[in-house]
Design a protein around this motif. Sequence first.
Motif, PDB file in Angstrom:
ATOM      1  N   SER A   1       0.831  -1.212   0.000  1.00 17.08           N
ATOM      2  CA  SER A   1       0.000   0.000   0.000  1.00 17.08           C
ATOM      3  C   SER A   1       0.863   1.257   0.000  1.00 17.08           C
ATOM      4  O   SER A   1       0.533   2.246  -0.658  1.00 17.08           O
ATOM      5  N   GLN A   2       1.980   1.240   0.722  1.00 17.75           N
ATOM      6  CA  GLN A   2       2.885   2.394   0.738  1.00 17.75           C
ATOM      7  C   GLN A   2       3.545   2.596  -0.622  1.00 17.75           C
ATOM      8  O   GLN A   2       3.735   3.723  -1.071  1.00 17.75           O
ATOM      9  N   VAL A   3       3.890   1.495  -1.269  1.00 15.76           N
ATOM     10  CA  VAL A   3       4.518   1.572  -2.589  1.00 15.76           C
ATOM     11  C   VAL A   3       3.529   2.152  -3.600  1.00 15.76           C
ATOM     12  O   VAL A   3       3.866   3.062  -4.364  1.00 15.76           O
ATOM     13  N   LEU A   4       2.308   1.649  -3.591  1.00 10.87           N
ATOM     14  CA  LEU A   4       1.299   2.141  -4.529  1.00 10.87           C
ATOM     15  C   LEU A   4       0.968   3.610  -4.286  1.00 10.87           C
ATOM     16  O   LEU A   4       0.789   4.380  -5.233  1.00 10.87           O
ATOM     17  N   GLU A   5       0.913   4.012  -3.033  1.00  8.61           N
ATOM     18  CA  GLU A   5       0.660   5.416  -2.696  1.00  8.61           C
ATOM     19  C   GLU A   5       1.779   6.302  -3.242  1.00  8.61           C
ATOM     20  O   GLU A   5       1.528   7.368  -3.817  1.00  8.61           O
ATOM     21  N   LEU A   6       3.023   5.858  -3.082  1.00  7.13           N
ATOM     22  CA  LEU A   6       4.166   6.606  -3.596  1.00  7.13           C
ATOM     23  C   LEU A   6       4.105   6.704  -5.122  1.00  7.13           C
ATOM     24  O   LEU A   6       4.322   7.782  -5.690  1.00  7.13           O
ATOM     25  N   LEU A   7       3.806   5.603  -5.772  1.00  5.69           N
ATOM     26  CA  LEU A   7       3.731   5.608  -7.237  1.00  5.69           C
ATOM     27  C   LEU A   7       2.642   6.554  -7.724  1.00  5.69           C
ATOM     28  O   LEU A   7       2.814   7.238  -8.736  1.00  5.69           O
ATOM     29  N   GLU A   8       1.553   6.602  -7.014  1.00 13.07           N
ATOM     30  CA  GLU A   8       0.445   7.474  -7.398  1.00 13.07           C
ATOM     31  C   GLU A   8       0.826   8.951  -7.254  1.00 13.07           C
ATOM     32  O   GLU A   8       0.428   9.786  -8.064  1.00 13.07           O
ATOM     33  N   LYS A   9       1.632   9.272  -6.235  1.00  8.86           N
ATOM     34  CA  LYS A   9       1.997  10.663  -5.949  1.00  8.86           C
ATOM     35  C   LYS A   9       3.307  11.083  -6.611  1.00  8.86           C
ATOM     36  O   LYS A   9       3.695  12.247  -6.496  1.00  8.86           O
ATOM     37  N   ARG A  10       3.976  10.188  -7.301  1.00  9.98           N
ATOM     38  CA  ARG A  10       5.314  10.441  -7.835  1.00  9.98           C
ATOM     39  C   ARG A  10       5.339  11.610  -8.814  1.00  9.98           C
ATOM     40  O   ARG A  10       4.326  11.954  -9.409  1.00  9.98           O
ATOM     41  N   ASP A  11       6.511  12.175  -8.968  1.00  9.48           N
ATOM     42  CA  ASP A  11       6.746  13.136 -10.041  1.00  9.48           C
ATOM     43  C   ASP A  11       6.561  12.354 -11.332  1.00  9.48           C
ATOM     44  O   ASP A  11       7.236  11.354 -11.559  1.00  9.48           O
TER      45      ASP A  11
ATOM     46  N   ASN B   1       0.166  -8.788  -7.038  1.00 12.52           N
ATOM     47  CA  ASN B   1      -0.784  -8.527  -8.113  1.00 12.52           C
ATOM     48  C   ASN B   1      -1.150  -7.056  -8.221  1.00 12.52           C
ATOM     49  O   ASN B   1      -1.307  -6.527  -9.324  1.00 12.52           O
ATOM     50  N   GLU B   2      -1.295  -6.371  -7.083  1.00 12.94           N
ATOM     51  CA  GLU B   2      -1.656  -4.956  -7.110  1.00 12.94           C
ATOM     52  C   GLU B   2      -0.614  -4.132  -7.865  1.00 12.94           C
ATOM     53  O   GLU B   2      -0.951  -3.210  -8.611  1.00 12.94           O
ATOM     54  N   LEU B   3       0.647  -4.479  -7.690  1.00 15.14           N
ATOM     55  CA  LEU B   3       1.719  -3.764  -8.366  1.00 15.14           C
ATOM     56  C   LEU B   3       1.747  -4.114  -9.858  1.00 15.14           C
ATOM     57  O   LEU B   3       1.957  -3.249 -10.705  1.00 15.14           O
ATOM     58  N   LEU B   4       1.514  -5.388 -10.171  1.00 18.29           N
ATOM     59  CA  LEU B   4       1.465  -5.801 -11.576  1.00 18.29           C
ATOM     60  C   LEU B   4       0.358  -5.068 -12.320  1.00 18.29           C
ATOM     61  O   LEU B   4       0.528  -4.661 -13.470  1.00 18.29           O
ATOM     62  N   GLU B   5      -0.763  -4.884 -11.670  1.00 20.43           N
ATOM     63  CA  GLU B   5      -1.890  -4.174 -12.281  1.00 20.43           C
ATOM     64  C   GLU B   5      -1.582  -2.691 -12.461  1.00 20.43           C
ATOM     65  O   GLU B   5      -1.979  -2.089 -13.455  1.00 20.43           O
ATOM     66  N   TYR B   6      -0.875  -2.102 -11.519  1.00 28.30           N
ATOM     67  CA  TYR B   6      -0.569  -0.675 -11.573  1.00 28.30           C
ATOM     68  C   TYR B   6       0.480  -0.353 -12.644  1.00 28.30           C
ATOM     69  O   TYR B   6       0.402   0.688 -13.304  1.00 28.30           O
ATOM     70  N   ALA B   7       1.464  -1.212 -12.800  1.00 34.39           N
ATOM     71  CA  ALA B   7       2.614  -0.946 -13.662  1.00 34.39           C
ATOM     72  C   ALA B   7       2.210  -0.728 -15.118  1.00 34.39           C
ATOM     73  O   ALA B   7       1.210  -1.257 -15.598  1.00 34.39           O
TER      74      ALA B   7
END
Length: 169
Positions: free
Chosen positions: A114-124, A138-144
């Motif tokens: 969840s912390q990784v996905l939050e960071l990816l969402e807010k990234r530059d 799976n959540e990361l695979l879907e996001y990538a």
Amino acid sequence: MGFVHVYTGNGKGKTTAAFGQALRAACAGMNVFIGQFIKGMKYTELDVERYIPNITIEQFGRDCFIKRNPDKIDIELAQKGFEKVKNFILNGTYDLVILDELNVAIYYGLIPVSQVLELLEKRDKDVEIIITGRYAPNELLEYADLVTQMREVKHYYTKGIMARKGIEF
């Protein structure tokens, strides 16, 4: 515009592919940061900074790879590293940020997905990010934006060949 890459699977080559991309980016004039989670051993790739000044590398682990339940120090080192790379990703400090073995750190509970996905969402949004390691959730695979699955078909380890300097470490 930067994208999120995930290199995962049980086959050899995830870190190698990420370093190849780092080399390509650096040769194009981009600044690259490589954060190695759960790694603290001396690998030959750590010398990259001596040869290519626009690549920075740092390890966030001990001198042993986690093969059991992580210790408190493993969690602390991973969290400290994550906080450091978080600033780079949010602020666009580097053009390419590689989070080597982050998938394994997530798998062992050192860093919540969840912390990784939050960071990816807010990234530059100009920062290109590569996340490596087995066990990508799976959540990361879907996001990538890009996912590469390394699948072992055949490996000389099965013949008793040990890791070789310059090839596996």
